[in-house]
Design a protein around this motif. Structure first.
Motif, short mmCIF file in Angstrom:
data_model
loop_
_atom_site.label_atom_id
_atom_site.label_comp_id
_atom_site.label_asym_id
_atom_site.label_seq_id
_atom_site.Cartn_x
_atom_site.Cartn_y
_atom_site.Cartn_z
N LYS A 23 10.03 7.17 -8.00
CA LYS A 23 10.52 5.86 -8.45
C LYS A 23 10.53 4.97 -7.21
N VAL A 24 9.94 3.79 -7.33
CA VAL A 24 9.79 2.93 -6.15
C VAL A 24 10.49 1.59 -6.36
N ILE A 25 11.30 1.23 -5.38
CA ILE A 25 11.94 -0.08 -5.36
C ILE A 25 11.15 -0.95 -4.40
N VAL A 26 10.54 -1.98 -4.94
CA VAL A 26 9.67 -2.89 -4.19
C VAL A 26 10.48 -4.12 -3.81
N ASN A 27 10.31 -4.59 -2.59
CA ASN A 27 11.11 -5.70 -2.09
C ASN A 27 10.25 -6.84 -1.56
N GLY A 28 10.71 -8.05 -1.85
CA GLY A 28 10.10 -9.24 -1.29
C GLY A 28 11.09 -10.38 -1.38
N GLY A 87 0.82 -1.21 0.00
CA GLY A 87 0.00 0.00 0.00
C GLY A 87 0.85 1.26 0.00
N ILE A 88 1.95 1.24 0.76
CA ILE A 88 2.86 2.38 0.80
C ILE A 88 3.53 2.57 -0.56
N ALA A 89 3.99 1.47 -1.15
CA ALA A 89 4.63 1.55 -2.47
C ALA A 89 3.69 2.17 -3.50
#
Length: 265
Positions: free
Chosen positions: A34-39, A23-25
């Motif tokens: 620009k968003v770096i998403v992590n999992g 949700g924040i991303a």
């Protein structure tokens, strides 16, 4: 209407393949960052990236697969993305373990490594570079449980208290640099994790997730003023503000978005 514009900013959101992190991303991407998403799992991360791009088609979204509960995972993230403007230390775990006396060392260490040390390592790597540039935002997604320690999750509450303390101390360390550091305190939030926990109740009673989450909140957090779980979007909205230029005078704070559970002024 106030418009938050994060165009030209790079944000890293840890643990963002689902739930509050996702949700924040989405909110940061919608604001132009620009968003770096992590999992930890590529397939799940691909799905999260698709959700962010669906909400913000023009945004640049990059995935990073890695276990940030380990020093090696944090090092790999910093190597792949050496700098950012906004760091959201969201990755975390929670699970009721019951009696304090039954919680072993391994469990305590695991919660400390993931919930606390991931943020320490990444803040250490990124915040100094932010200070050199004269602007930055570091956020720790803590919890009202950091103040209101749950007896069935003492180890979790401890880790959330630690995040609040680190955020306050780091804010002081970065005084006058243009970098702000805050913790955000959600309460019960209708995230994927809570839905999974409520699933047996929903199937048994036929209630909606919202109704079951409201019952959960009233039973376990009876001091809640809103008397329901917050939505992921409500928590993400607080983070978006704190990550923006509008929050330039907000630092060293524990920002409450817990529905009034904490019974003090």
């Amino acid at each position: 209407m106030v418009k938050i514009d994060l165009t030209g900013k790079t944000a890293i959101v840890t643990g963002s393949s689902e739930g509050i992190g996702l949700g924040i991303a989405i909110r940061l991407a919608e604001a132009g960052a620009k968003v770096i998403v992590n999992g930890r799992h590529q397939e799940k991360l691909n799905s999260a990236i698709a959700e962010v791009k669906k909400a913000a088609p023009e945004a640049e979204v990059v995935g990073f697969v890695g276990d940030l509960g380990q020093a090696e995972g944090c090092d790999a993230l910093v190597k792949a993305h050496p700098a950012c403007d906004i760091l959201v230390n969201n990755v975390g775990i929670f699970s009721p373990q019951g009696n304090f006396f039954d919680i072993g060392d391994d469990c305590w260490q695991n919660f400390f490594d993931i919930n606390v040390m991931s943020g320490v390592r990444l803040s250490r790597a990124y915040a100094k570079k932010m200070a050199e540039k004269g602007w930055g935002r570091v956020l720790f997604i803590s919890s009202e449980s950091g103040f209101n320690i749950p007896e069935e999750m003492v180890h979790y509450g401890f880790s959330k208290t630690a995040q609040i303390a680190i955020a306050r101390g780091l804010a002081k360390t970065l005084a006058g640099t243009g970098v702000t550091v805050n913790s955000v305190l959600p309460g019960p939030t209708l995230s994927d994790g809570l839905k999974k926990m409520l699933e047996p109740e929903v199937k048994k009673t036929g209630k909606s997730y919202e109704e079951a989450a409201a019952d959960f909140t009233k039973n376990l957090r009876p001091s809640s003023i809103i008397e329901r779980a917050a939505s992921v979007e409500e928590v993400a909205n607080m983070v978006l503000y704190a990550a923006s230029p509008l929050a330039s005078a907000t630092t060293g704070a524990a920002l409450r978005v817990e529905g009034g559970i904490l019974n003090y002024l």
